[in-house]
Design an enzyme around this catalytic site. Structure first.
Site, short mmCIF file in Angstrom:
data_model
loop_
_atom_site.label_atom_id
_atom_site.label_comp_id
_atom_site.label_asym_id
_atom_site.label_seq_id
_atom_site.Cartn_x
_atom_site.Cartn_y
_atom_site.Cartn_z
N ASN A 90 12.45 58.11 10.64
CA ASN A 90 11.15 57.00 10.61
C ASN A 90 10.47 57.11 9.44
O ASN A 90 10.44 57.90 8.42
CB ASN A 90 10.08 57.62 11.85
CG ASN A 90 10.78 57.55 13.20
OD1 ASN A 90 11.67 56.75 13.25
ND2 ASN A 90 10.22 58.11 14.05
N VAL A 91 9.77 56.31 8.77
CA VAL A 91 9.16 55.88 7.70
C VAL A 91 7.61 55.91 8.11
O VAL A 91 6.80 56.03 7.05
CB VAL A 91 9.55 54.52 7.08
CG1 VAL A 91 10.85 54.68 6.52
CG2 VAL A 91 9.20 53.38 7.83
N HIS A 107 14.85 58.28 5.40
CA HIS A 107 14.75 56.64 5.19
C HIS A 107 13.42 56.38 4.32
O HIS A 107 13.29 55.19 4.27
CB HIS A 107 14.93 56.08 6.40
CG HIS A 107 16.30 56.18 7.05
ND1 HIS A 107 16.43 55.66 8.29
CD2 HIS A 107 17.46 56.65 6.53
CE1 HIS A 107 17.81 55.72 8.58
NE2 HIS A 107 18.21 56.60 7.55
#
Ligand code: APR
Length: 234
Positions: A90-91, A107
């Site tokens: 998750n960002v 990511h």
């Protein structure tokens, strides 16, 4: 107090679903409404950087309105009993806001941008700043600090090392569709218990204990299992 066991957790979009953040491949997921190759790939960035900046500006603004949920908080609470390492695809910054101490973003991070001409220069910009390809910070044009498809995943090496040292490995809310993140499971030592929390897992790897629940309910159940295990040993 004996040395804490190492609890390594790999999280995907599903852990943030109950915080109101869309996943990618569920019904009405992000990739239902956007062409992933246009808004999340290196070629897409070269073709239309304006669209990419807008896509991440919108997701960053949404994140500013979201809060960590009980699953993120239970992971923080488990730090009382385990050395907890979170590896996330998750960002979002919900693990950070829940207080987790060890977080590896595979990511990238929505709340950051980086210099186009020097990827080591990373700038935290929070939730409300809207960037364009012309935005300049400290003399550098910037881009989202996101790993696009077709780009290398620089943190995968340290992540595989963490998984190889895990005493317990937990997968939460990922479709296991995207590599190299989906391959982390291959680095678990023989005999190490693996739990997979997901209400609708798309595939169940052999030898994995599935908890077919949402992240919040599944983490509450896992916490009970783990703490009962600790009580037995005392
Ligand atoms: N709790 C737990 N899991 C959930 C929940 C929930 N409330 N709701 C959905 N899920 C599960 C789905 O069943 C699915 O298995 O979360 C998973 C989401 O899968 P994806 O949407 O594919 O998200 P993810 O696996 O994180 O995607 C990996 O793909 O597009 C790229 O870079 C992007 O990091 C992302 C990567």
């Amino acid at each position: 107090m004996s040395k804490k066991l190492k609890l390594v957790v790999s999280t995907g979009a599903g852990i943030s679903a109950e915080s109101g953040i869309k996943t990618f491949r569920d019904a009405d997921g992000l990739w239902e409404n956007y062409n992933v190759m246009e808004v999340a790939s290196h070629d897409g960035y070269l073709r239309n950087p304006e669209l990419i900046h807008k896509f991440y500006n919108d997701r960053r603004a949404d994140l500013g309105k979201a809060e960590p949920n009980a699953a993120h908080r239970i992971l923080k609470d488990l730090e009382k009993y385990y050395d907890v390492y979170v590896i996330t695809q998750n960002v979002d910054d919900l693990h950070e806001r829940a207080g987790s101490s060890n977080i590896t973003h595979l990511h990238g991070e929505l709340t950051k941008v980086r210099a186009v001409d020097d990827e080591s220069k990373v700038f935290k910009i929070g939730y409300d700043v809207r960037t364009t390809p012309e935005t300049v910070i400290e003399g550098h044009k910037v881009r989202p600090h996101i790993v696009f498809f077709q780009e290398a995943v620089p943190m995968i090496e340290p992540a595989t090392e963490l998984v190889a040292e895990a005493d317990i490995f937990v997968i939460i809310g990922t479709s296991l569709a995207v590599y190299p993140a989906a391959g982390l499971l291959n680095y678990v030592r023989r005999g190490v218990p693996v739990y997979y929390i997901d209400p609708a897992p798309s595939r169940v790897p052999a030898g994995v204990t599935v908890i077919r629940k949402t992240a919040t309910e599944g983490m509450a159940e896992l916490q009970r299992i783990l703490l009962a295990g600790i009580a037995d040993k005392q």
